[in-house]
Design an enzyme around this catalytic site. Structure first.
Site, PDB file in Angstrom:
ATOM      1  N   LYS A 270       0.849  -1.199   0.000  1.00  9.77           N
ATOM      2  CA  LYS A 270       0.000   0.000   0.000  1.00  9.77           C
ATOM      3  C   LYS A 270       0.876   1.236   0.000  1.00  9.77           C
ATOM      4  CE  LYS A 270       0.831   1.233   4.511  1.00  9.77           C
ATOM      5  NZ  LYS A 270       1.531   2.475   4.931  1.00  9.77           N
TER       6      LYS A 270
ATOM      7  N   PRO B  35       9.872  -4.895   1.484  1.00 16.05           N
ATOM      8  CA  PRO B  35      10.903  -4.650   2.497  1.00 16.05           C
ATOM      9  C   PRO B  35      10.299  -4.385   3.874  1.00 16.05           C
ATOM     10  CG  PRO B  35      10.587  -2.699   1.151  1.00 16.05           C
ATOM     11  CD  PRO B  35       9.772  -3.786   0.510  1.00 16.05           C
TER      12      PRO B  35
ATOM     13  N   ILE C 144       5.271   0.333   3.412  1.00 20.29           N
ATOM     14  CA  ILE C 144       4.321  -0.088   2.384  1.00 20.29           C
ATOM     15  C   ILE C 144       3.465  -1.267   2.851  1.00 20.29           C
ATOM     16  CG2 ILE C 144       5.531   0.897   0.419  1.00 20.29           C
ATOM     17  CD1 ILE C 144       6.830  -1.745  -0.132  1.00 20.29           C
ATOM     18  N   GLY C 145       3.486  -1.516   4.154  1.00 21.95           N
ATOM     19  CA  GLY C 145       2.488  -2.397   4.752  1.00 21.95           C
ATOM     20  C   GLY C 145       2.755  -3.877   4.694  1.00 21.95           C
TER      21      GLY C 145
ATOM     22  N   ASP D 204      -2.961  -0.695  10.410  1.00 18.87           N
ATOM     23  CA  ASP D 204      -3.108  -0.777   8.957  1.00 18.87           C
ATOM     24  C   ASP D 204      -3.794  -2.056   8.497  1.00 18.87           C
ATOM     25  OD1 ASP D 204      -1.819   1.627   8.750  1.00 18.87           O
ATOM     26  OD2 ASP D 204       0.062   0.821   7.961  1.00 18.87           O
TER      27      ASP D 204
END
Length: 283
Positions: free
Chosen positions: A13, A96, A101-102, A138
């Site tokens: 994300k 990573p 980026i979730g 998240d």
């Protein structure tokens, strides 16, 4: 999909903006953010077990087996549902850690949705998202699978339809601690609340970006390099930075130009996560 097995993606994300409105008495931060998915991510393979054991067969450096969010998600779902079934799980990791980026949250959400099917629990999205929130702020957006304007600590979601450009993401070789960034005394914590429409029109910034740039020169360098070609921003608390492009060809061109300096990848923005598209095709 064979009987008792299921393979599903865990998409990345982006936080297209992230405003910190204040700090609550419990230490959590009130925020507003805009989530969008990428057609790029990890992949998980699940196999049903009858003995109730949950086993992740892919070790992650620095993360003990029982501390991995995949295992935590599976065991929490097992405990709350009362299921006597278990699962063997394999992870193909490409996102990573500490990248913003979730990755971990997405893996947890995919685990909840996969085992809900394999264990035939019949839980709806609301119930799974509520459980997901106990694993991380998240996780609910990944459970629901639609681009969203998020408020509260990230759990109050309003489905939205931002543009779906191609993105180039650069991945500085550092892992940023979310706790460290949110505890930084210089973090902006008084940004006024904003409505959905201005956000979708491109108004907004990432309040964490100045703190991350100051603490991590590798991130600052990536922002400067990408910023020569497009509006470069930090996602979440980092470390990944991203920029939007009108076509894959243009994103690829800039990626090749920066390849000698930084690793990265090109991916399409998507308002429906590839996890949910896969589930819809299977069920």
């Amino acid at each position: 999909m064979s009987a008792g097995r299921l393979t599903l993606p865990a998409p990345a994300k982006l936080n297209l903006m992230l405003h910190i409105l204040g700090r609550r008495a419990d230490g959590y931060h009130e925020l507003q953010t805009l989530f969008q998915f990428l057609d790029y991510g990890d992949e998980l393979d699940f196999a049903l077990r009858a003995d109730g054991q949950v086993q992740l067969h892919t070790p992650i450096d620095g993360v003990p087996h029982d501390s991995n969010l995949i295992v935590k998600a599976a065991r929490k779902l097992q405990a709350l549902s009362g299921s006597s079934l278990g699962a063997d799980i394999w992870l193909k990791k490409v996102l990573p850690m500490g990248g913003g980026i979730g990755g971990g949250s997405s893996d947890a959400a995919t685990t909840l949705l996969a085992l809900n099917h394999l264990w035939q629990l019949g839980w709806d999205a609301d119930r799974l998202a509520q459980l997901g929130l106990t694993l991380g702020a998240d996780v609910p957006v990944f459970v629901r699978g639609h681009a969203a304007f998020a408020e509260g600590i990230g759990e109050k979601l309003t489905a939205v339809e931002p543009a779906e450009p191609w993105y180039l993401l650069l991945v500085p070789q550092v892992s940023v601690s979310t706790v460290e960034i949110f505890n930084d005394p210089l973090l902006t914590r008084d940004t006024p609340a904003i409505k959905v429409r201005p956000v979708l029109e491109g108004n907004g910034r990432n309040d964490c970006q100045p703190v991350v740039e100051r603490r991590y020169p590798e991130v600052r360098n990536a922002l400067n390099l990408l910023g020569k070609f497009t509006d470069a921003r930090l996602t979440g608390t980092g470390s990944c930075v991203f920029g939007a492009f009108p076509s894959k060809a243009e994103a690829d061109r800039v990626s090749h130009l920066l390849a000698e300096t930084l690793t990265g990848f090109v991916a399409k923005g998507s308002n429906i996560s590839m996890l949910h598209r896969k589930l819809q095709s299977l069920f």
